[in-house]
Design a protein around this motif. Sequence first.
Motif, mmCIF file in Angstrom:
data_model
loop_
_atom_site.group_PDB
_atom_site.id
_atom_site.type_symbol
_atom_site.label_atom_id
_atom_site.label_comp_id
_atom_site.label_asym_id
_atom_site.label_seq_id
_atom_site.Cartn_x
_atom_site.Cartn_y
_atom_site.Cartn_z
ATOM 1 N N GLY A 137 0.787 -1.218 0.000
ATOM 2 C CA GLY A 137 0.000 0.000 0.000
ATOM 3 C C GLY A 137 0.823 1.273 0.000
ATOM 4 O O GLY A 137 2.048 1.246 -0.011
ATOM 5 N N THR A 138 0.093 2.388 0.029
ATOM 6 C CA THR A 138 0.708 3.711 0.045
ATOM 7 C C THR A 138 0.553 4.334 1.423
ATOM 8 O O THR A 138 -0.557 4.440 1.945
ATOM 9 C CB THR A 138 0.068 4.638 -1.010
ATOM 10 N N VAL A 139 1.687 4.738 1.988
ATOM 11 C CA VAL A 139 1.701 5.450 3.264
ATOM 12 C C VAL A 139 1.546 6.931 2.931
ATOM 13 O O VAL A 139 2.291 7.471 2.120
ATOM 14 C CB VAL A 139 3.019 5.195 4.026
ATOM 15 N N VAL A 140 0.549 7.569 3.544
ATOM 16 C CA VAL A 140 0.244 8.964 3.231
ATOM 17 C C VAL A 140 0.721 9.861 4.367
ATOM 18 O O VAL A 140 0.354 9.670 5.532
ATOM 19 C CB VAL A 140 -1.267 9.162 2.992
ATOM 20 N N PHE A 141 1.559 10.826 3.997
ATOM 21 C CA PHE A 141 2.090 11.813 4.944
ATOM 22 C C PHE A 141 1.503 13.183 4.641
ATOM 23 O O PHE A 141 1.068 13.449 3.514
ATOM 24 C CB PHE A 141 3.615 11.912 4.817
ATOM 25 N N THR A 142 1.541 14.074 5.626
ATOM 26 C CA THR A 142 1.173 15.469 5.409
ATOM 27 C C THR A 142 2.386 16.384 5.550
ATOM 28 O O THR A 142 2.251 17.604 5.440
ATOM 29 C CB THR A 142 0.063 15.919 6.379
ATOM 30 N N GLU A 143 3.545 15.787 5.786
ATOM 31 C CA GLU A 143 4.816 16.528 5.830
ATOM 32 C C GLU A 143 5.873 15.678 5.149
ATOM 33 O O GLU A 143 5.842 14.451 5.238
ATOM 34 C CB GLU A 143 5.239 16.794 7.276
ATOM 35 N N HIS A 144 6.816 16.332 4.488
ATOM 36 C CA HIS A 144 7.901 15.593 3.850
ATOM 37 C C HIS A 144 8.701 14.855 4.910
ATOM 38 O O HIS A 144 8.832 15.310 6.047
ATOM 39 C CB HIS A 144 8.787 16.536 3.035
ATOM 40 N N GLN A 145 9.229 13.720 4.521
ATOM 41 C CA GLN A 145 9.967 12.842 5.420
ATOM 42 C C GLN A 145 11.432 12.783 5.016
ATOM 43 O O GLN A 145 11.781 13.071 3.867
ATOM 44 C CB GLN A 145 9.368 11.427 5.338
ATOM 45 N N PRO A 146 12.290 12.348 5.947
ATOM 46 C CA PRO A 146 13.691 12.117 5.559
ATOM 47 C C PRO A 146 13.750 11.058 4.450
ATOM 48 O O PRO A 146 12.938 10.119 4.433
ATOM 49 C CB PRO A 146 14.332 11.592 6.843
ATOM 50 N N LEU A 147 14.678 11.195 3.546
ATOM 51 C CA LEU A 147 14.792 10.271 2.418
ATOM 52 C C LEU A 147 14.913 8.825 2.871
ATOM 53 O O LEU A 147 14.396 7.918 2.213
ATOM 54 C CB LEU A 147 15.969 10.653 1.535
#
Length: 107
Positions: free
Chosen positions: A46-56
Motif C-alpha cells: 500500500g501507500t503510506v500517506v504523509f502530510t509533511e515531507h519525510q527524511p529520504l
Amino acid sequence: MGNILESWSAAAAALGVELRGPFKVAFGQNVIEAPMLVPHFGAPKGTVVFTEHQPLENYAALRANGYTASTFSPSAGPDDATEASLIEVLNDWGWCGPDELRPSWAD
C-alpha cells in the motif's frame, strides 16, 4: 486540509476503499508514523500517506519493505475529498492488490 484520514473517509467508504490510520511501522530502529495507509494501491503493501515531507531514508525503508509513500500538503485541496478526486489519485497510484478485491472503477 484538516485530518487527512477524516477528509478522505466518506469518499473512501463510498468507493469501498480501506483506509488505516494512524499508521506506524518499524524497520529496526527506524520507526515511521503517518496519518494513513491506503492498502492495495501504489505498492504491494500500500501507500503510506504523509502530510509533511519525510527524511529520504524513510521513503527508502518503505519502498524496500513493500510500501510506497505520498505526501499531501495540509494546505492543498478541499477539506473533504470527493469520490472523483479520490478515484483520480488512486488510479494514478495503481491497483496492487488481489484481482478479486479490485474495485470496478480502478484502472
